[in-house]
Design an enzyme around this catalytic site. Structure first.
Site, PDB file in Angstrom:
ATOM      1  N   ARG A  94       0.887  -1.182   0.000  1.00 32.02           N
ATOM      2  CA  ARG A  94       0.000   0.000   0.000  1.00 32.02           C
ATOM      3  C   ARG A  94       0.913   1.216   0.000  1.00 32.02           C
ATOM      4  NH1 ARG A  94      -5.420   1.337   3.371  1.00 32.02           N
ATOM      5  NH2 ARG A  94      -6.099  -0.129   1.769  1.00 32.02           N
ATOM      6  N   HIS A 102      -7.078   0.661  -6.660  1.00 36.62           N
ATOM      7  CA  HIS A 102      -7.274  -0.293  -5.558  1.00 36.62           C
ATOM      8  C   HIS A 102      -7.892  -1.569  -6.146  1.00 36.62           C
ATOM      9  CE1 HIS A 102      -7.528  -1.736  -1.595  1.00 36.62           C
ATOM     10  NE2 HIS A 102      -8.416  -0.912  -1.055  1.00 36.62           N
ATOM     11  N   GLN A 148      -9.815  -4.239  -4.041  1.00 34.19           N
ATOM     12  CA  GLN A 148     -11.123  -3.730  -3.608  1.00 34.19           C
ATOM     13  C   GLN A 148     -12.150  -3.950  -4.724  1.00 34.19           C
ATOM     14  OE1 GLN A 148     -11.983  -1.927  -0.542  1.00 34.19           O
ATOM     15  NE2 GLN A 148     -13.980  -2.493  -1.335  1.00 34.19           N
ATOM     16  N   ASP A 176     -17.562   6.728  -2.146  1.00 31.89           N
ATOM     17  CA  ASP A 176     -16.341   6.650  -1.340  1.00 31.89           C
ATOM     18  C   ASP A 176     -16.123   8.032  -0.721  1.00 31.89           C
ATOM     19  OD1 ASP A 176     -13.983   5.816  -0.152  1.00 31.89           O
ATOM     20  OD2 ASP A 176     -12.811   5.738  -2.002  1.00 31.89           O
ATOM     21  N   CYS A 187     -16.537   1.217  -0.062  1.00 24.70           N
ATOM     22  CA  CYS A 187     -15.346   0.408   0.230  1.00 24.70           C
ATOM     23  C   CYS A 187     -14.942   0.493   1.693  1.00 24.70           C
ATOM     24  CB  CYS A 187     -14.193   0.859  -0.659  1.00 24.70           C
ATOM     25  SG  CYS A 187     -13.775   2.596  -0.449  1.00 24.70           S
ATOM     26  N   ARG A 203     -13.670  -9.014   1.109  1.00 27.32           N
ATOM     27  CA  ARG A 203     -12.246  -8.751   0.878  1.00 27.32           C
ATOM     28  C   ARG A 203     -11.415  -9.965   1.297  1.00 27.32           C
ATOM     29  NH1 ARG A 203     -10.427  -3.561   0.926  1.00 27.32           N
ATOM     30  NH2 ARG A 203      -8.486  -4.607   0.366  1.00 27.32           N
TER      31      ARG A 203
END
Ligand code: CP
Ligand code: NVA
Length: 311
Positions: A107, A134, A137, A230, A270, A298
């Site tokens: 990340r 991402h 995701q 988001d 998310c 996830r």
């Protein structure tokens, strides 16, 4: 389908067939988990390193648990605890870690860093979020839509809010491969990354996916199967807060907007959410919200990703 040894830096590297295979494997991982297979030991003795330059709840924990449920181990490496913080290059770090571990999840603040790690690493590198994208995701989200709606092709997903969002960039690329129609409702100042959009439009020609833009959230959610949002201020964009709130206040997902979408639409985010900004409590905690299943998925999708990619 053989994906062993591949990186997952961007879903643009994956064909529609490969993307669908990963998503379906994620659902299969979940099914097996609930059928009692708490451990599916396909990666015995392997170790996955997680290099994180930004905070994380879901990605970190779900990857560490995913590794464990596959019979592998994991190592969380905070950026500042590595020699990276003292100037060791990403290339040298990647080459060193490749001698110890079997896969790297990263990340990063700037996307080029995960690309650099992948270039120098001899083990698969998986993007665990960058400022650009991402992908894990988006894969988990497609799995959630398939689980909830029973199909992906022809599904209409309305993304309401920050049109330049990293998660949205990856949703667009994933959707293009799976025949999902995306409608983005955002101010015209905030639009997706041009390169990723170009790739998605190209692939859409063969899958029947479509991508549309509007500045009107009501128009976007009309007839939507999924309403997605988001945060307005992503990690690293704190200096933009005032401008974002000004631009995005008309794009809040609240009960009024959800009533235009209709009762069959599901709400996705998310997470983490900033309650009271991009989404109200009523919607987050309401009957249409699937955010906790989405967060759970996830774990299952990342088990699929690790099982398929790690040699
Ligand atoms: N959605 C997501 O990636 O959450 P974290 O930042 O908690 O990992
Ligand atoms: N767009 C958000 C996603 C967090 C998972 C961010 O980058 O902060």
């Amino acid at each position: 389908m053989r994906l062993k040894g591949r990186d997952l830096v961007e879903l643009t590297d994956y064909t529609p067939e490969e993307t669908r295979f990963i998503v379906e494997t994620g659902l299969e991982m979940k099914r097996r988990f609930y059928a009692g297979e708490r451990v599916i030991p396909v990666l015995p003795g392997r170790t996955i390193a997680l290099i994180f330059e930004k905070p994380s709840t879901r990605t970190r924990v779900s990857f560490e648990v995913a590794a464990r449920q596959l019979g592998a181990g994991s190592l969380y490496l905070g950026w500042n605890d590595l020699q990276l913080a003292r100037g060791e290059t990403l290339g040298d770090t990647a080459r060193t870690l490749s001698r110890y571990v079997d896969g790297i999840v990263a990340r990063v603040k700037e996307h080029w860093k995960v690309v650099e790690l992948a270039n120098y690493s001899s083990v698969p590198v998986i993007n665990g979020l960058s400022d650009l994208s991402h992908p894990v995701q988006a894969l988990g989200d497609m799995m959630t839509i398939l689980e909830k709606k029973g199909r992906l092709s022809g599904i209409r997903l309305a993304f309401v809010g920050d049109g330049s969002d990293n998660v949205l960039n990856s949703l667009i690329v994933a959707a293009s491969r799976l025949g999902v129609h995306i409608v983005v409702a955002s101010p015209r100042e905030l639009r997706p990354n041009g390169e990723l959009l170009k790739n998605a439009l190209e692939v859409s020609k063969e899958t029947g996916a479509t991508i549309e833009f509007t500045e009107d959230p009501r128009e976007a959610v009309k007839g939507a199967d999924v309403v997605y949002t988001d945060v307005w201020v992503s990690m690293g964009q704190e200096a933009l807060r005032e401008e974002r709130v000004r631009l995005l206040t008309p794009y809040q997902v609240n009960s009024k907007l959800m009533s235009i979408a209709g009762s069959k639409a599901i709400f996705m985010h998310c997470l983490p959410a900033k309650r009271g900004e991009e989404v109200t409590d009523e919607v987050m905690d309401g009957p249409q919200s699937v955010v906790w299943d989405q967060a759970e998925n996830r774990l299952h999708i990342q088990k699929a990703v690790l099982a398929l990619l790690i040699p």
